[in-house]
Design a protein around this motif. Structure first.
Motif, PDB file in Angstrom:
ATOM      1  N   LEU A  46     -27.991  10.357   4.777  1.00  0.00           N
ATOM      2  CA  LEU A  46     -27.786   9.059   5.397  1.00  0.00           C
ATOM      3  C   LEU A  46     -26.676   8.397   4.577  1.00  0.00           C
ATOM      4  O   LEU A  46     -26.934   7.913   3.471  1.00  0.00           O
ATOM      5  N   PRO A  47     -25.415   8.451   5.065  1.00  0.00           N
ATOM      6  CA  PRO A  47     -24.279   7.970   4.268  1.00  0.00           C
ATOM      7  C   PRO A  47     -24.533   6.592   3.651  1.00  0.00           C
ATOM      8  O   PRO A  47     -25.132   5.725   4.279  1.00  0.00           O
ATOM      9  N   ASP A  48     -24.091   6.466   2.406  1.00  0.00           N
ATOM     10  CA  ASP A  48     -24.189   5.230   1.619  1.00  0.00           C
ATOM     11  C   ASP A  48     -25.627   4.870   1.252  1.00  0.00           C
ATOM     12  O   ASP A  48     -25.879   3.782   0.759  1.00  0.00           O
ATOM     13  N   GLU A  49     -26.577   5.791   1.486  1.00  0.00           N
ATOM     14  CA  GLU A  49     -27.978   5.492   1.176  1.00  0.00           C
ATOM     15  C   GLU A  49     -28.699   6.601   0.430  1.00  0.00           C
ATOM     16  O   GLU A  49     -29.159   6.395  -0.682  1.00  0.00           O
ATOM     17  N   SER A  50     -28.833   7.775   1.060  1.00  0.00           N
ATOM     18  CA  SER A  50     -29.669   8.811   0.457  1.00  0.00           C
ATOM     19  C   SER A  50     -29.366  10.181   1.050  1.00  0.00           C
ATOM     20  O   SER A  50     -28.714  10.288   2.090  1.00  0.00           O
ATOM     21  N   VAL A 131     -28.661   3.432  -5.706  1.00  0.00           N
ATOM     22  CA  VAL A 131     -29.259   2.197  -6.198  1.00  0.00           C
ATOM     23  C   VAL A 131     -28.232   1.066  -6.148  1.00  0.00           C
ATOM     24  O   VAL A 131     -28.541  -0.047  -5.752  1.00  0.00           O
ATOM     25  N   ALA A 132     -26.998   1.379  -6.559  1.00  0.00           N
ATOM     26  CA  ALA A 132     -25.940   0.357  -6.598  1.00  0.00           C
ATOM     27  C   ALA A 132     -24.580   1.035  -6.630  1.00  0.00           C
ATOM     28  O   ALA A 132     -24.457   2.208  -6.973  1.00  0.00           O
ATOM     29  N   GLN A 133     -23.567   0.252  -6.275  1.00  0.00           N
ATOM     30  CA  GLN A 133     -22.186   0.710  -6.379  1.00  0.00           C
ATOM     31  C   GLN A 133     -21.315  -0.494  -6.699  1.00  0.00           C
ATOM     32  O   GLN A 133     -21.458  -1.560  -6.097  1.00  0.00           O
ATOM     33  N   LYS A 135     -17.177  -0.795  -7.342  1.00  0.00           N
ATOM     34  CA  LYS A 135     -15.889  -0.095  -7.385  1.00  0.00           C
ATOM     35  C   LYS A 135     -16.134   1.406  -7.450  1.00  0.00           C
ATOM     36  O   LYS A 135     -16.755   1.953  -6.561  1.00  0.00           O
ATOM     37  N   SER A 136     -15.677   2.082  -8.510  1.00  0.00           N
ATOM     38  CA  SER A 136     -15.801   3.539  -8.580  1.00  0.00           C
ATOM     39  C   SER A 136     -17.054   3.994  -9.329  1.00  0.00           C
ATOM     40  O   SER A 136     -17.242   5.184  -9.555  1.00  0.00           O
ATOM     41  N   VAL A 137     -17.923   3.068  -9.711  1.00  0.00           N
ATOM     42  CA  VAL A 137     -19.147   3.411 -10.434  1.00  0.00           C
ATOM     43  C   VAL A 137     -20.335   3.327  -9.476  1.00  0.00           C
ATOM     44  O   VAL A 137     -20.539   2.329  -8.795  1.00  0.00           O
ATOM     45  N   TRP A 138     -21.114   4.403  -9.447  1.00  0.00           N
ATOM     46  CA  TRP A 138     -22.271   4.507  -8.574  1.00  0.00           C
ATOM     47  C   TRP A 138     -23.511   4.748  -9.423  1.00  0.00           C
ATOM     48  O   TRP A 138     -23.461   5.493 -10.407  1.00  0.00           O
ATOM     49  N   LYS A 139     -24.639   4.160  -9.026  1.00  0.00           N
ATOM     50  CA  LYS A 139     -25.901   4.381  -9.718  1.00  0.00           C
ATOM     51  C   LYS A 139     -26.903   4.955  -8.722  1.00  0.00           C
ATOM     52  O   LYS A 139     -26.964   4.500  -7.565  1.00  0.00           O
ATOM     53  N   PHE A 140     -27.690   5.940  -9.183  1.00  0.00           N
ATOM     54  CA  PHE A 140     -28.631   6.646  -8.325  1.00  0.00           C
ATOM     55  C   PHE A 140     -29.986   6.788  -8.994  1.00  0.00           C
ATOM     56  O   PHE A 140     -30.087   6.779 -10.220  1.00  0.00           O
ATOM     57  N   TYR A 156     -29.400   7.578 -12.973  1.00  0.00           N
ATOM     58  CA  TYR A 156     -28.138   7.913 -13.635  1.00  0.00           C
ATOM     59  C   TYR A 156     -26.985   7.194 -12.952  1.00  0.00           C
ATOM     60  O   TYR A 156     -27.095   6.757 -11.802  1.00  0.00           O
ATOM     61  N   ALA A 157     -25.899   7.072 -13.709  1.00  0.00           N
ATOM     62  CA  ALA A 157     -24.686   6.452 -13.176  1.00  0.00           C
ATOM     63  C   ALA A 157     -23.536   7.428 -13.361  1.00  0.00           C
ATOM     64  O   ALA A 157     -23.509   8.216 -14.315  1.00  0.00           O
TER      65      ALA A 157
END
Length: 164
Positions: A46-50, A131-133, A135-140, A156-157
């Motif tokens: 599910l793009p941008d989610e999971s 979990v969050a985004q 700019k170029s940093v993503w958290k999962f 993790y990020a």
């Protein structure tokens, strides 16, 4: 008439689920290759989610010769790597073709817990949620399960680099 796929949460978000992604497509999306490619398929995207990554664990994995010869166990750090690669596919699927093949680096690994050994013959399902985004940093957050039993979990990020 077209078939429709219903995924929990789709109605609320308006996002359309993506069909399964096989290993050939994964290798187009992320730069990892054998022996460091840790996922064989991505499902339930599910793009941008999971999404969920699948790793078919076999005795032929190179790490089993030394970890451990008398009782082969998949190293926890490689389970976390499988989580990261699953998340990288989610990021590329979300951002589109311009993100394909870009490098993604870990920035942090938190709350990693290993609950049950993963052994040859297991099929590992890696459930990843964004979990969050910023700019170029993503958290999962992620959970790795075998037959529905929790084997590992972590948050993790990671940062996606602009250059390939």
């Amino acid at each position: 008439m077209t078939d429709t796929v219903t995924v929990e949460g789709t109605e609320a978000t308006g996002r359309t689920p993506v069909a399964d992604i096989d290993v050939n497509r994964i290798m187009q999306m992320i730069p990892h290759r054998y022996p460091m490619l840790m996922i064989d398929r991505v499902i339930d995207i599910l793009p941008d989610e999971s999404c969920t990554g699948v790793k078919n664990v076999t005795i032929n994995e190179p790490f089993f010769t030394g970890h451990f010869p008398s009782r082969p166990v998949m190293p926890g750090v490689l389970i976390v790597e499988a989580m990261a690669q699953t998340a990288a596919v989610l990021v590329v699927q979300t951002l589109g073709p311009d993100a394909e093949g870009k490098l993604v680096y870990f920035m942090s690994i938190d709350e990693a817990r290993f609950r049950k050994p993963v052994t040859p013959g297991d099929q590992l399902h890696i459930h990843v949620k964004k979990v969050a985004q910023r700019k170029s940093v993503w958290k999962f957050s992620a959970e790795a399960k075998v037959n529905g039993v929790l084997c590992a979990e972590a948050t993790y990020a990671a940062m996606i680099l602009d250059e390939k």
